[in-house]
Design a protein around this motif. Sequence first.
Motif, short mmCIF file in Angstrom:
data_model
loop_
_atom_site.label_atom_id
_atom_site.label_comp_id
_atom_site.label_asym_id
_atom_site.label_seq_id
_atom_site.Cartn_x
_atom_site.Cartn_y
_atom_site.Cartn_z
N LYS A 148 0.83 -1.20 0.00
CA LYS A 148 0.00 0.00 0.00
C LYS A 148 0.87 1.25 0.00
O LYS A 148 0.55 2.24 -0.68
CB LYS A 148 -0.94 0.00 1.21
N LYS A 149 1.98 1.23 0.76
CA LYS A 149 2.89 2.38 0.79
C LYS A 149 3.50 2.61 -0.57
O LYS A 149 3.63 3.76 -1.04
CB LYS A 149 3.99 2.19 1.84
N GLU A 150 3.90 1.52 -1.24
CA GLU A 150 4.49 1.64 -2.57
C GLU A 150 3.46 2.21 -3.56
O GLU A 150 3.77 3.08 -4.38
CB GLU A 150 4.99 0.29 -3.06
N VAL A 151 2.22 1.70 -3.46
CA VAL A 151 1.16 2.18 -4.35
C VAL A 151 0.89 3.65 -4.06
O VAL A 151 0.75 4.47 -4.98
CB VAL A 151 -0.12 1.33 -4.19
N GLN A 152 0.84 3.99 -2.76
CA GLN A 152 0.61 5.39 -2.38
C GLN A 152 1.75 6.28 -2.86
O GLN A 152 1.52 7.38 -3.36
CB GLN A 152 0.50 5.50 -0.85
N GLU A 153 2.99 5.80 -2.72
CA GLU A 153 4.15 6.59 -3.18
C GLU A 153 4.11 6.77 -4.69
O GLU A 153 4.38 7.85 -5.21
CB GLU A 153 5.44 5.89 -2.74
N THR A 154 3.73 5.72 -5.40
CA THR A 154 3.62 5.80 -6.86
C THR A 154 2.54 6.82 -7.24
O THR A 154 2.75 7.67 -8.12
CB THR A 154 3.29 4.42 -7.45
N LYS A 155 1.40 6.73 -6.58
CA LYS A 155 0.32 7.67 -6.87
C LYS A 155 0.72 9.10 -6.51
O LYS A 155 0.37 10.04 -7.21
CB LYS A 155 -0.95 7.26 -6.12
N ARG A 156 1.45 9.27 -5.40
CA ARG A 156 1.92 10.60 -5.00
C ARG A 156 2.86 11.16 -6.06
O ARG A 156 2.74 12.33 -6.47
CB ARG A 156 2.62 10.53 -3.65
N LYS A 157 3.79 10.33 -6.55
CA LYS A 157 4.72 10.77 -7.60
C LYS A 157 3.96 11.13 -8.88
O LYS A 157 4.27 12.14 -9.54
CB LYS A 157 5.77 9.70 -7.87
N GLU A 158 2.97 10.31 -9.23
CA GLU A 158 2.17 10.60 -10.42
C GLU A 158 1.40 11.91 -10.25
O GLU A 158 1.30 12.71 -11.18
CB GLU A 158 1.20 9.45 -10.70
#
Length: 127
Positions: free
Chosen positions: A16-26
């Motif tokens: 979830k953190k990785e997905v959240q980080e990816t979404k934050r970067k996007e």
Amino acid sequence: MLSSMVKEHQAKQAIKKEVQETKRKEACAAANELTQALVNHLNVGVAQAYLNQKKLDAEAKQLHTSATNFSKQTQQWVNLVDSFSSALKELGDVENWAKTIDADIRTITAALETVYKGSQEAASESQ
């Protein structure tokens, strides 16, 4: 079992953190792209306004030059008309002077004719 649940929970948390980080970067990248697009759009308008202002300044200078030249030419015309008017007044004065001289000469001529006729009559009477 508890430790496997904890590990499984931690693994899900990491995903979830990785997905959240990816979404934050996007989201940051999208915000940067939007900001860049807005700035570019505004820059086009500003650049067009700047070009229009330069054109207006150039035309204003040209208009000022034309107005100055027109003013000088108008002043020359006014001077020419004043000169012409003065010349006409002088001609009128000369014409008036000539009429006065002509009237004086006619008066003198009439007086001389009268004197001549009088002297002719006196001479013929004395003969």
